[in-house]
Scaffold this active site. Structure first.
Site, mmCIF file in Angstrom:
data_model
loop_
_atom_site.group_PDB
_atom_site.id
_atom_site.type_symbol
_atom_site.label_atom_id
_atom_site.label_comp_id
_atom_site.label_asym_id
_atom_site.label_seq_id
_atom_site.Cartn_x
_atom_site.Cartn_y
_atom_site.Cartn_z
ATOM 1 N N GLY A 224 34.278 46.464 3.565
ATOM 2 C CA GLY A 224 34.911 46.988 4.857
ATOM 3 C C GLY A 224 34.537 48.755 5.278
ATOM 4 N N GLU A 265 31.597 45.031 -2.762
ATOM 5 C CA GLU A 265 31.093 44.357 -1.960
ATOM 6 C C GLU A 265 30.395 45.158 -1.117
ATOM 7 O OE1 GLU A 265 33.114 40.862 -1.769
ATOM 8 O OE2 GLU A 265 32.996 40.263 -3.387
ATOM 9 N N PRO A 266 29.486 45.676 -0.422
ATOM 10 C CA PRO A 266 29.440 46.443 0.473
ATOM 11 C C PRO A 266 28.122 45.496 1.202
ATOM 12 C CG PRO A 266 28.658 47.342 -1.105
ATOM 13 C CD PRO A 266 29.432 46.970 -1.499
ATOM 14 N N GLY A 267 28.019 45.477 2.815
ATOM 15 C CA GLY A 267 27.438 44.363 3.614
ATOM 16 C C GLY A 267 26.547 45.662 4.031
ATOM 17 N N ARG A 304 26.062 41.921 18.087
ATOM 18 C CA ARG A 304 26.843 42.120 18.102
ATOM 19 C C ARG A 304 27.601 43.401 18.981
ATOM 20 N NH1 ARG A 304 26.426 46.299 15.073
ATOM 21 N NH2 ARG A 304 28.674 45.329 13.638
ATOM 22 N N TYR A 308 30.732 41.715 18.813
ATOM 23 C CA TYR A 308 32.035 42.264 18.553
ATOM 24 C C TYR A 308 31.793 43.472 19.650
ATOM 25 C CZ TYR A 308 30.726 40.142 14.516
ATOM 26 O OH TYR A 308 30.511 39.233 13.434
ATOM 27 N N CYS A 334 18.579 34.428 29.317
ATOM 28 C CA CYS A 334 19.903 33.219 30.428
ATOM 29 C C CYS A 334 21.082 33.627 30.782
ATOM 30 C CB CYS A 334 18.571 32.714 31.364
ATOM 31 S SG CYS A 334 17.291 33.154 31.575
ATOM 32 N N GLU A 335 21.746 34.404 30.193
ATOM 33 C CA GLU A 335 22.568 34.936 29.748
ATOM 34 C C GLU A 335 23.159 36.485 29.801
ATOM 35 O OE1 GLU A 335 25.786 32.311 28.019
ATOM 36 O OE2 GLU A 335 24.318 31.875 27.561
ATOM 37 N N TYR A 362 24.348 42.072 10.512
ATOM 38 C CA TYR A 362 24.240 41.196 11.335
ATOM 39 C C TYR A 362 23.402 41.333 12.045
ATOM 40 C CZ TYR A 362 27.964 41.542 8.039
ATOM 41 O OH TYR A 362 28.386 41.503 6.821
HETATM 42 C C1 LIG Z 1 31.156 40.401 5.345
HETATM 43 C C2 LIG Z 1 31.889 40.274 3.956
HETATM 44 C C3 LIG Z 1 31.671 42.035 3.290
HETATM 45 C C4 LIG Z 1 30.574 42.791 3.638
HETATM 46 O O1 LIG Z 1 30.738 43.358 5.003
HETATM 47 P P1 LIG Z 1 30.642 44.636 5.423
HETATM 48 O O2 LIG Z 1 31.423 45.253 6.305
HETATM 49 O O3 LIG Z 1 29.540 44.186 6.051
HETATM 50 O O4 LIG Z 1 30.201 45.753 4.312
HETATM 51 C C5 LIG Z 1 32.097 41.885 2.078
HETATM 52 N N1 LIG Z 1 32.509 40.661 1.495
HETATM 53 C C6 LIG Z 1 32.977 39.669 1.364
HETATM 54 C C7 LIG Z 1 33.605 38.303 1.291
HETATM 55 C C8 LIG Z 1 32.364 38.959 2.730
HETATM 56 O O5 LIG Z 1 32.316 37.988 3.483
#
Ligand SMILES: *Cc1c(COP(=O)(O)O)cnc(C)c1O
Length: 407
Positions: A224, A265-267, A304, A308, A334-335, A362
């Protein structure tokens, strides 16, 4: 030598000439820097990063983050399989599904990866099937409201994620009944929190819950971490968070007789800024009320903004000069698929190339073939050179899997 903005524009223009438009480009240096930033912020305690693969899951990216020392967080069994293909050792994969069929959990046990359980019913089934034979994580919902768009909040009382902290006694009863080995507790309060204090509140709830699980080896705080979408935008203060968390973990460790490893768990934080979606202006349309730049991409490639209300900086890399024109940048679907409302740009023309920034997370991973449009190619900049890591779709991709029906 650090690239200037001008070098970058020239590089992007060349990439579009080489690989076509639209095009996703990722810069490995940015990903590496973000990983270093987090590792340094969390250097005060034993920490392991698990990259959330759902943000961007090209094999090349997975291999890259593996090389940079990350484990992997997978949300489906297929993501687990992709991680194994990319060479992640099984001990470094955590499977965190939501409402997955139990067969996926059985498969995860077979593969020998870490498993995160998300409901009381799955925990009970797990106990009945495996007893004390295989360790698990339990995903707790602490009901802390993190920031971000409501669609990405996961910690609130109505959220479907995790097992409510108010059901801790039920968790304990199931764990006891089946002698389940709880190796980790997990919390992921949703995307984009900005306040270290709110995060710490969630952490304290986990530390409290941890008292019920003496064998715990890991505490996983999910992710997050927010990134900046424009120059003045606020970000998650990771350094500050690291300092506060260090103190809290030190206190917590004193209450236990075995060490604890902290996972994240950074994405988005790792890959968002590394990615840019390059596209070309097909049409310049003046209406009595506004001027539209209609580009050769849309919500099929980057959902996104529509999903969002996300803001993505847009730059015209074909023009320099003052940003004294205002445009609505819109897609070719087309949207309604506005990529940017009322954006100040230099005077722009058809065939100019636009760079949509912060598109690494994403972006491609949520791309589709809606409107029977082809998904873009992906290019990775690595050690100063571009590498094609996915070909642009072709017509056959739209037909793949369809079965002939003769009428
Ligand atoms: C999506 C997700 C993340 C990554 O979230 P980010 O906001 O992209 O960092 C980490 N852990 C879990 C379980 C998720 O579903």
């Amino acid at each position: 030598m650090k690239k200037t903005k001008e070098d970058r524009r020239e590089e992007y223009k060349k990439l579009v000439e080489l690989y076509g438009s639209p095009l996703y480009v990722y810069d490995s240096t940015q990903i590496e820097n973000q990983i270093k930033k987090l590792k340094s912020a969390f250097s005060g305690f034993d920490c392991k990063l698990h990259y959330a693969a759902k943000a961007l899951n090209n094999q090349a990216i997975l291999k890259l983050v593996r090389e940079f020392g990350c484990g992997l967080d997978a949300v489906s069994i297929h993501e687990v399989e992709l991680a194994l293909l990319a060479g992640f050792p099984k001990e470094e994969i955590l499977f965190t599904p939501s409402n997955a069929p139990f067969s996926e959990i059985e498969k995860a046990v077979e593969l020998g990866i870490h498993i995160n359980i998300d409901s009381l019913s799955a925990l009970r089934k797990f106990g009945q099937t495996f007893g004390s034979g295989f360790p698990v994580f339990i995903r707790i919902n602490p009901h802390i409201l993190a920031g971000g768009n409501p669609k990405i909040q996961t910690g609130h009382i109505d959220s479907k994620f995790g097992i409510s902290i108010f059901q801790l006694s039920e968790i304990e009863a199931i764990v006891k009944a089946f002698e389940i080995q709880v190796e980790g507790l997990h919390v992921h309060t949703g995307s984009e929190f900005l306040d270290a204090g709110v995060f710490l509140q969630g952490a304290q709830i986990l530390f409290q819950a941890a008292k019920s699980f003496p064998d715990l080896k890991y505490i996983d705080f999910g992710s997050g971490f927010k990134v900046a979408y424009s120059e003045s935008d606020v970000v998650t203060p990771v350094e500050e968070l690291g300092r506060q968390l260090s103190l809290a973990i030190e206190e917590f460790t004193k209450t236990r007789n075995q060490p604890i490893q902290v996972w994240f768990e950074p994405g988005k934080f790792l890959v968002s800024e590394s990615g840019t979606l390059l596209c070309t202006i097909n049409t310049l349309k003046r209406t009595p009320s506004s001027v539209f730049l209609g580009v050769d991409t849309g919500l099929n490639h980057l959902i996104r903004p529509m999903m969002y209300d996300a803001y993505h900086e847009i730059e015209n890399i074909s023009r320099t000069g003052p940003a004294d024109h205002v445009y609505n940048v819109v897609g070719y679907i087309c949207e309604t698929d506005t990529l940017g409302y009322s954006r100040a740009l230099p005077e722009s023309f058809e065939d100019d190339v636009l760079a949509i920034h912060n598109a690494g997370a994403y972006g491609f991973s949520m791309a589709s073939n809606y409107n029977s449009r082809l998904r873009p190619a992906e290019v990775l900049l690595y050690k100063g050179k571009p590498h094609l890591i996915r070909q642009r779709d072709v017509l056959e991709d739209l037909l793949r899997g369809q079965v002939d029906f003769n009428i």
